[in-house]
Design an enzyme around this catalytic site. Structure first.
Site, PDB file in Angstrom:
ATOM      1  N   GLY A  25      90.354  54.216  57.462  1.00 23.67           N
ATOM      2  CA  GLY A  25      91.661  53.591  57.249  1.00 23.67           C
ATOM      3  C   GLY A  25      92.099  53.754  55.799  1.00 23.67           C
ATOM      4  N   ASP A  68      87.080  54.470  61.979  1.00 24.86           N
ATOM      5  CA  ASP A  68      87.008  53.037  61.665  1.00 24.86           C
ATOM      6  C   ASP A  68      87.911  52.216  62.572  1.00 24.86           C
ATOM      7  OD1 ASP A  68      85.292  53.422  59.631  1.00 24.86           O
ATOM      8  OD2 ASP A  68      86.769  53.245  58.022  1.00 24.86           O
ATOM      9  N   LYS A 104      83.622  48.542  61.574  1.00 29.28           N
ATOM     10  CA  LYS A 104      82.811  47.381  61.164  1.00 29.28           C
ATOM     11  C   LYS A 104      83.560  46.115  61.521  1.00 29.28           C
ATOM     12  CE  LYS A 104      81.100  49.730  57.087  1.00 29.28           C
ATOM     13  NZ  LYS A 104      82.260  50.541  56.726  1.00 29.28           N
ATOM     14  N   MET A 111      91.583  42.434  51.419  1.00 29.34           N
ATOM     15  CA  MET A 111      90.578  41.535  52.015  1.00 29.34           C
ATOM     16  C   MET A 111      90.594  40.161  51.343  1.00 29.34           C
ATOM     17  SD  MET A 111      87.577  44.378  52.383  1.00 29.34           S
ATOM     18  CE  MET A 111      88.020  45.261  50.918  1.00 29.34           C
TER      19      MET A 111
HETATM   20  C1  LIG Z   1      87.727  47.811  54.064  1.00 33.24           C
HETATM   21  S1  LIG Z   1      89.318  47.755  53.397  1.00 33.24           S
HETATM   22  C2  LIG Z   1      89.825  49.415  53.603  1.00 33.24           C
HETATM   23  C3  LIG Z   1      90.968  49.801  52.717  1.00 33.24           C
HETATM   24  C4  LIG Z   1      91.397  51.222  52.949  1.00 33.24           C
HETATM   25  N1  LIG Z   1      90.382  52.162  52.522  1.00 33.24           N
HETATM   26  C5  LIG Z   1      92.713  51.543  52.265  1.00 33.24           C
HETATM   27  O1  LIG Z   1      92.732  52.392  51.363  1.00 33.24           O
HETATM   28  O2  LIG Z   1      93.733  50.974  52.659  1.00 33.24           O
HETATM   29  C6  LIG Z   1      90.212  46.918  54.652  1.00 33.24           C
HETATM   30  C7  LIG Z   1      91.308  46.035  54.087  1.00 33.24           C
HETATM   31  O3  LIG Z   1      92.450  46.832  53.789  1.00 33.24           O
HETATM   32  C8  LIG Z   1      93.616  46.058  54.014  1.00 33.24           C
HETATM   33  N2  LIG Z   1      94.408  46.727  55.042  1.00 33.24           N
HETATM   34  C9  LIG Z   1      94.102  47.828  55.730  1.00 33.24           C
HETATM   35  N3  LIG Z   1      95.112  48.174  56.581  1.00 33.24           N
HETATM   36  C10 LIG Z   1      96.064  47.240  56.408  1.00 33.24           C
HETATM   37  C11 LIG Z   1      97.342  47.034  56.973  1.00 33.24           C
HETATM   38  N4  LIG Z   1      97.846  47.873  57.885  1.00 33.24           N
HETATM   39  N5  LIG Z   1      98.073  45.976  56.555  1.00 33.24           N
HETATM   40  C12 LIG Z   1      97.605  45.149  55.615  1.00 33.24           C
HETATM   41  N6  LIG Z   1      96.401  45.295  55.051  1.00 33.24           N
HETATM   42  C13 LIG Z   1      95.637  46.327  55.428  1.00 33.24           C
HETATM   43  C14 LIG Z   1      93.163  44.681  54.459  1.00 33.24           C
HETATM   44  O4  LIG Z   1      93.049  43.877  53.328  1.00 33.24           O
HETATM   45  C15 LIG Z   1      91.837  45.009  55.072  1.00 33.24           C
HETATM   46  O5  LIG Z   1      91.010  43.864  55.109  1.00 33.24           O
END
Ligand SMILES: C[S@@+](CC[C@H](N)C(=O)[O-])C[C@H]1O[C@@H](n2cnc3c(N)ncnc32)[C@H](O)[C@@H]1O
Length: 468
Positions: free
Chosen positions: A305, A231, A253, A387
């Site tokens: 991620g 991802d 994405k 998000m």
């Molecule tokens: C599609 S979701 C995936 C979440 C992922 N599966 C998890 O468990 O962290 C993506 C969202 O996770 C959050 N996110 C992911 N990595 C981040 C980071 N390093 N710092 C802050 N928010 C993060 C943000 O809100 C981002 O829009």
């Protein structure tokens, strides 16, 4: 080789075996070295050492003499000409050292103490010697005989490793070591004909950003992948752990604010990347590719991620795999919400402030009608919103309308766990404005609740102590 005694002889035997072209310089040489010369294996100059003997075309100079001043002169001459040098028992006069060797040709085991204690290296060699079967090398002959056949039949590295592990523990191995190579080959071929190769799908949580936060199991899965589908939020340095021949597939994405100019979708091995599908089509394309690769016998690692099962569509991929008969191994990762809280020093629960945590997605929810805003506005809990950046204003207003106090501590953590992490603190009623002012654009987690006040309390306590 400077010197012609027993020490020189031992090293010469190895050098001859390695196919080196050798000149020995020594006024006197051991009779066995003389015999090596007579057999055309080396050349002898019956002389004391002279510096001009060292010239840049040499690969290596060894000083095996008892005379300390000779070794020193050899070292100086070698350094001057840029030639690798080893002065026996003089570590400080070496640019190259020789390990003790356990020889089960073509298997060689080298033991080195980095020049600190050759005696210890020799003892360790002795311990290993007793454990390695004398005819171990014949197993390499067996493997060499079947290597191509096995590679053709078993396309995945894991399958090949599994096969060879089984062969080395089987009667085929005993036959090989007893010298019955053709019997051993037949036996192993028989085992090969019975192997059924099936692909595998593994969902791996890569953690929130900082590559050090992946689990050991996750890392091992990356190392064993035939196909690695990753991802957008996966740290690029994690991809470096994959095998060199891995097929890397970027399936990142696009976020809501990323529009035109999408990067190519497809494997990095292909020269022509096809246009990147978006949204649902993209997820369907990921699912399809994942299943197709596994059906082809590959080990597919789907690197996602954070954690695969937290707002990561891991559930959809799991079901899609099941439709095609695959059981998926899921390796958890540290989800962004928990990592962001830890890195900001915000405890998500606290005995006196928060008895529960809710992980919410801000994506689209702000417009939905039937959501439990009054539940989410309860004041004894922590909200962790993924998000939520785009809809922050709506989320903030809905929570306030539903009764959450405007003064409730809140924070937005951008790029959590990465060097560029930023924290924007504000009371809930002012968070949206504070985030606009800070011009946030990276992935962000929003945390709302009394616990968000804890980092400030910690800071005040430490400051008070420093002021005393
Ligand atoms: C599609 S979701 C995936 C979440 C992922 N599966 C998890 O468990 O962290 C993506 C969202 O996770 C959050 N996110 C992911 N990595 C981040 C980071 N390093 N710092 C802050 N928010 C993060 C943000 O809100 C981002 O829009």
């Amino acid at each position: 080789m400077i010197g012609g005694g027993q020490t020189a002889l031992r090293k010469l035997r190895w050098l001859v075996r390695a196919g080196a072209q050798i000149t020995v310089i020594a006024p006197k040489v051991d009779p066995q070295i003389q015999r090596m010369r007579d057999a055309g294996e080396l050349v002898i100059e019956r002389k004391e050492f002279y510096s001009e003997a060292i010239h840049p075309q040499l690969r290596l100079v060894i000083s095996a003499t008892d005379a300390p001043q000779v070794s020193e002169a050899v070292f100086v001459a070698a350094m001057k000409q840029g030639v690798l040098v080893n002065c026996v028992d003089r570590t400080e006069l070496c640019t190259i050292i020789f390990p003790a060797i356990i020889d089960r040709f073509p298997i060689l085991v080298a033991v080195s103490s980095m020049g600190q204690s050759p005696t210890l290296s020799r003892s360790v060699r002795g311990w290993i010697e007793t454990r390695l079967p004398l005819k171990l090398g014949r197993l390499a002959d067996l493997a060499g005989n079947l290597r191509m056949e096995v590679k053709q039949k078993l396309t995945s590295v894991d399958a090949r490793k599994g096969f060879w592990d089984a062969v080395f523990e089987s009667p085929a191995a005993s036959k090989a070591m007893q010298g019955d190579l053709s019997g051993a080959v037949n036996e192993a071929q028989d085992m090969l004909s019975r192997v059924q190769e099936t692909g595998e799908i593994v969902l791996v949580g890569a953690g929130p950003g900082d590559p050090d936060l992946i689990t050991l199991r996750g890392l091992r899965a990356i190392q064993s992948a035939d196909v690695l589908m990753y991802d957008k939020l996966v740290h690029p340095s994690l991809l470096e752990y994959a095998r060199r021949d891995v097929e890397l597939v970027d399936v990142g994405k696009q976020g809501p604010r990323e529009e035109a100019g999408a990067k190519g979708w497809g494997s990095t091995q292909g020269s022509q990347a096809t246009p990147r599908p978006t949204g649902t089509t993209m997820q369907q394309a990921i699912n399809q590719r994942m299943v197709e690769e596994a059906q082809g016998g590959k080990k597919v690692v789907r690197l996602k991620g954070g954690d695969p099962f937290i707002f990561g569509r891991g559930g959809e991929e799991l079901l899609e795999a099941a439709v095609h008969g695959f059981t998926v191994d899921v390796i958890p990762g540290i989800t962004a919400g928990m990592a962001a809280a830890s890195y900001a020093g915000v405890p998500l629960t606290h005995r006196h402030m928060s008895q529960s945590v809710r992980f919410l997605t801000g994506h689209r929810v702000a417009d939905a009608q039937n959501l439990e805003w009054s539940e989410w506005a309860r004041d004894d809990q922590t909200l962790v919103i993924y998000m939520g950046l785009v809809s922050l204003e709506k989320i903030q207003n809905r929570l306030l309308e539903a009764g959450r106090e405007g003064a409730t501590p809140a924070v937005l953590i951008e790029n959590a766990t990465l060097p560029e992490q930023r924290e924007i603190y504000a009371p809930l009623a002012e968070l949206h404005q504070a985030v606009i002012t800070a011009e946030v654009s990276g992935p962000s987690i929003i945390i709302v609740g009394e616990v968000v006040g804890v980092p400030k309390q910690v800071e005040n306590l430490l400051q008070a102590q420093a002021d005393q």
